[in-house]
Design a protein around this motif. Structure first.
Motif, short mmCIF file in Angstrom:
data_model
loop_
_atom_site.label_atom_id
_atom_site.label_comp_id
_atom_site.label_asym_id
_atom_site.label_seq_id
_atom_site.Cartn_x
_atom_site.Cartn_y
_atom_site.Cartn_z
N TRP A 106 5.94 -1.59 -2.32
CA TRP A 106 5.71 -1.93 -3.72
C TRP A 106 7.04 -2.06 -4.47
CZ3 TRP A 106 1.73 -3.30 -6.89
CH2 TRP A 106 1.91 -3.15 -8.26
N GLU A 107 7.89 -1.06 -4.33
CA GLU A 107 9.17 -1.08 -5.03
C GLU A 107 10.05 -2.23 -4.55
OE1 GLU A 107 10.78 2.83 -4.46
OE2 GLU A 107 9.51 3.69 -6.02
N HIS A 112 8.09 0.81 -11.72
CA HIS A 112 7.82 2.18 -12.17
C HIS A 112 6.33 2.51 -12.18
CE1 HIS A 112 11.88 1.38 -13.75
NE2 HIS A 112 12.06 2.64 -13.39
N SER A 113 5.51 1.60 -11.66
CA SER A 113 4.06 1.80 -11.61
C SER A 113 3.64 2.23 -10.21
CB SER A 113 3.33 0.50 -11.97
OG SER A 113 3.64 0.10 -13.27
N ALA A 114 2.41 2.64 -10.10
CA ALA A 114 1.86 3.03 -8.79
C ALA A 114 1.55 1.78 -7.97
CB ALA A 114 0.59 3.84 -9.00
N PRO A 115 1.72 1.85 -6.66
CA PRO A 115 1.38 0.71 -5.80
C PRO A 115 -0.05 0.23 -6.05
CG PRO A 115 2.53 2.36 -4.52
CD PRO A 115 2.24 2.97 -5.88
N ASP A 146 -1.19 -1.25 -8.76
CA ASP A 146 -1.61 -1.15 -10.15
C ASP A 146 -2.19 -2.49 -10.62
OD1 ASP A 146 -1.84 -1.08 -12.94
OD2 ASP A 146 0.00 0.06 -13.22
N ARG A 199 0.81 -1.21 0.00
CA ARG A 199 0.00 0.00 0.00
C ARG A 199 0.85 1.27 0.00
NH1 ARG A 199 -2.72 -2.89 -2.08
NH2 ARG A 199 -4.45 -4.05 -1.22
N CYS A 200 2.15 1.10 0.03
CA CYS A 200 3.01 2.28 -0.03
C CYS A 200 4.10 2.06 -1.08
CB CYS A 200 3.65 2.57 1.34
SG CYS A 200 4.86 1.37 1.87
N ASP A 201 4.68 3.14 -1.52
CA ASP A 201 5.71 3.07 -2.57
C ASP A 201 6.87 2.16 -2.17
OD1 ASP A 201 4.23 4.82 -4.09
OD2 ASP A 201 5.49 6.56 -3.68
#
Length: 102
Positions: free
Chosen positions: A50-51, A78-81, A83, A45-47
């Motif tokens: 996700w990364e 490189h996408s939003a969390p 996606d 749920r956060c960058d």
């Protein structure tokens, strides 16, 4: 989108030769690890989370020669969390690899 998963098979064969039992074991380990990282992506749920999951998946794919999964993991990084499009692509990619089992 069409994928050639021969790179994974070629990398496994290059690493262990003709030992089909070991190839199967490594393939299973790859699939389990990849599914775990995709699950973590789905729950992120956060960058940062996700990364981290995307980079782990990318490294896993690189170490197994799964070029298409590597490219999708890079796209995820490189996408939003959360996606949903990239998550579906990754799930389809893993399903395609699973269906190639002999």
């Amino acid at each position: 989108m069409s994928f050639d998963y021969g790179a994974l098979d070629a990398a496994l064969a290059a690493a262990v030769g003709d030992d089909q039992s070991l190839i199967s074991e490594l393939r299973t380990a790859f699939l389990e690890s990849a599914k775990r990282q995709i699950d973590l992506l789905g729950r992120a749920r956060c960058d940062a989370n996700w990364e981290y999951a995307a980079w782990r998946l990318k490294g896993l794919a690189a170490s197994f020669g799964a070029i298409n999964v590597l490219q999708l993991a890079d796209e995820a990084a490189h996408s939003a969390p959360g996606d949903p499009v990239i998550l579906r692509k990754l799930e389809r990619a893993i399903t395609a690899i699973e269906s190639r089992r002999d």
